[in-house]
Design a protein around this motif. Structure first.
Motif, PDB file in Angstrom:
ATOM      1  N   UNK A 114       0.837  -1.201   0.000  1.00  0.00           N
ATOM      2  CA  UNK A 114       0.000   0.000   0.000  1.00  0.00           C
ATOM      3  C   UNK A 114       0.871   1.250   0.000  1.00  0.00           C
ATOM      4  N   UNK A 115       0.484   2.159  -0.871  1.00  0.00           N
ATOM      5  CA  UNK A 115       1.135   3.457  -0.952  1.00  0.00           C
ATOM      6  C   UNK A 115       0.053   4.509  -0.728  1.00  0.00           C
ATOM      7  N   UNK A 116       0.258   5.346   0.269  1.00  0.00           N
ATOM      8  CA  UNK A 116      -0.708   6.389   0.600  1.00  0.00           C
ATOM      9  C   UNK A 116      -0.151   7.713   0.099  1.00  0.00           C
ATOM     10  N   UNK A 117      -0.994   8.446  -0.590  1.00  0.00           N
ATOM     11  CA  UNK A 117      -0.599   9.729  -1.155  1.00  0.00           C
ATOM     12  C   UNK A 117      -1.375  10.833  -0.448  1.00  0.00           C
ATOM     13  N   UNK A 118      -0.657  11.753   0.191  1.00  0.00           N
ATOM     14  CA  UNK A 118      -1.289  12.889   0.852  1.00  0.00           C
ATOM     15  C   UNK A 118      -1.026  14.141   0.034  1.00  0.00           C
ATOM     16  N   UNK A 119      -2.088  14.658  -0.600  1.00  0.00           N
ATOM     17  CA  UNK A 119      -1.969  15.841  -1.433  1.00  0.00           C
ATOM     18  C   UNK A 119      -3.345  16.410  -1.708  1.00  0.00           C
ATOM     19  N   UNK A 120      -3.378  17.720  -1.984  1.00  0.00           N
ATOM     20  CA  UNK A 120      -4.602  18.353  -2.443  1.00  0.00           C
ATOM     21  C   UNK A 120      -4.490  18.764  -3.906  1.00  0.00           C
ATOM     22  N   UNK A 121      -3.414  18.381  -4.560  1.00  0.00           N
ATOM     23  CA  UNK A 121      -3.162  18.729  -5.963  1.00  0.00           C
ATOM     24  C   UNK A 121      -3.666  17.606  -6.871  1.00  0.00           C
ATOM     25  N   UNK A 122      -4.766  17.862  -7.576  1.00  0.00           N
ATOM     26  CA  UNK A 122      -5.404  16.836  -8.413  1.00  0.00           C
ATOM     27  C   UNK A 122      -4.473  16.320  -9.508  1.00  0.00           C
ATOM     28  N   UNK A 123      -3.659  17.188 -10.089  1.00  0.00           N
ATOM     29  CA  UNK A 123      -2.741  16.758 -11.146  1.00  0.00           C
ATOM     30  C   UNK A 123      -1.665  15.826 -10.585  1.00  0.00           C
TER      31      UNK A 123
ATOM     32  N   UNK B  88      -0.841   8.217  -9.164  1.00  0.00           N
ATOM     33  CA  UNK B  88      -1.628   6.995  -9.336  1.00  0.00           C
ATOM     34  C   UNK B  88      -1.228   6.277 -10.616  1.00  0.00           C
ATOM     35  N   UNK B  89      -1.006   7.020 -11.684  1.00  0.00           N
ATOM     36  CA  UNK B  89      -0.586   6.409 -12.943  1.00  0.00           C
ATOM     37  C   UNK B  89       0.795   5.770 -12.802  1.00  0.00           C
ATOM     38  N   UNK B  90       1.696   6.438 -12.099  1.00  0.00           N
ATOM     39  CA  UNK B  90       3.062   5.935 -11.932  1.00  0.00           C
ATOM     40  C   UNK B  90       3.125   4.710 -11.025  1.00  0.00           C
ATOM     41  N   UNK B  91       2.292   4.667  -9.995  1.00  0.00           N
ATOM     42  CA  UNK B  91       2.448   3.659  -8.948  1.00  0.00           C
ATOM     43  C   UNK B  91       1.441   2.514  -8.984  1.00  0.00           C
ATOM     44  N   UNK B  92       0.413   2.620  -9.791  1.00  0.00           N
ATOM     45  CA  UNK B  92      -0.652   1.607  -9.756  1.00  0.00           C
ATOM     46  C   UNK B  92      -0.167   0.207 -10.114  1.00  0.00           C
ATOM     47  N   UNK B  93       0.906   0.090 -10.861  1.00  0.00           N
ATOM     48  CA  UNK B  93       1.447  -1.234 -11.197  1.00  0.00           C
ATOM     49  C   UNK B  93       2.213  -1.846 -10.026  1.00  0.00           C
ATOM     50  N   UNK B  94       2.622  -1.016  -9.056  1.00  0.00           N
ATOM     51  CA  UNK B  94       3.446  -1.485  -7.943  1.00  0.00           C
ATOM     52  C   UNK B  94       2.678  -1.675  -6.644  1.00  0.00           C
ATOM     53  N   UNK B  95       1.600  -0.915  -6.471  1.00  0.00           N
ATOM     54  CA  UNK B  95       0.948  -0.882  -5.163  1.00  0.00           C
ATOM     55  C   UNK B  95      -0.496  -0.419  -5.301  1.00  0.00           C
ATOM     56  N   UNK B  96      -1.248  -0.664  -4.225  1.00  0.00           N
ATOM     57  CA  UNK B  96      -2.558  -0.036  -4.103  1.00  0.00           C
ATOM     58  C   UNK B  96      -2.294   1.398  -3.666  1.00  0.00           C
ATOM     59  N   UNK B  97      -2.789   2.344  -4.434  1.00  0.00           N
ATOM     60  CA  UNK B  97      -2.569   3.746  -4.114  1.00  0.00           C
ATOM     61  C   UNK B  97      -3.845   4.293  -3.483  1.00  0.00           C
ATOM     62  N   UNK B  98      -3.697   4.819  -2.274  1.00  0.00           N
ATOM     63  CA  UNK B  98      -4.833   5.400  -1.553  1.00  0.00           C
ATOM     64  C   UNK B  98      -4.568   6.882  -1.353  1.00  0.00           C
ATOM     65  N   UNK B  99      -5.452   7.689  -1.915  1.00  0.00           N
ATOM     66  CA  UNK B  99      -5.293   9.134  -1.833  1.00  0.00           C
ATOM     67  C   UNK B  99      -6.025   9.682  -0.610  1.00  0.00           C
TER      68      UNK B  99
END
Length: 140
Positions: free
Chosen positions: A7-16, A22-33
């Motif tokens: 699991x990779x958690x991304x903390x950000x308010x920047x939609x871009x 998510x595009x970069x990491x989806x092959x490696x992990x579950x990405x939770x924003x």
């Protein structure tokens, strides 16, 4: 134990940035924003061990970083910020796993996250070995 997939958690308010990560990491992990500072602690508690990709421009990012480092040793932090900015320079010396430019490319980020998950796995194996090590009897 590291969950599979990790699991990779991304903390950000920047939609871009969220879309790119998510595009970069989806092959490696579950990405939770997570975009709310109030929700981050609960998400980290539920998903430990994990990698946290922390956007240093996000609300309360530096305060949250201090809390995470003090309370959640199973969370590996990759901080993203603007090159040569004050927040990035401050975090470089704070003991996070990595500090990178917001414009990090796909290959570099994927390699960094892969090494981060390997690092978490080794830390877990070390804890497991220490827990199961039999201490020898003292010599009389």
């Amino acid at each position: 134990m590291i969950p599979s997939p990790p699991i990779c958690i991304l903390y950000s308010q920047d939609a871009d940035l969220v879309r790119r990560m998510k595009a970069f990491l989806s092959a490696l992990a579950q990405v939770r924003h997570v975009s709310s500072p109030d929700r981050l602690d609960a998400v980290l508690q539920q998903n430990s061990p994990a990698i946290l990709v922390l956007d240093l421009r996000a609300k309360e990012a530096r305060d949250l970083l201090e809390q995470i480092q003090a309370a959640l040793p199973d969370i590996l932090v990759i901080a993203l910020g603007t090159l040569r900015s004050e927040p990035l320079r401050e975090v470089e010396n704070s003991g996070v796993y990595a500090v990178e430019d917001l414009q990090i490319d796909r290959r570099r980020l994927q390699a960094l996250v892969t090494r981060g998950f390997d690092h978490l796995r080794v830390l877990q194996e070390n804890r497991d070995l220490r827990k199961h090590t039999i201490t020898p009897y003292p010599q009389l």
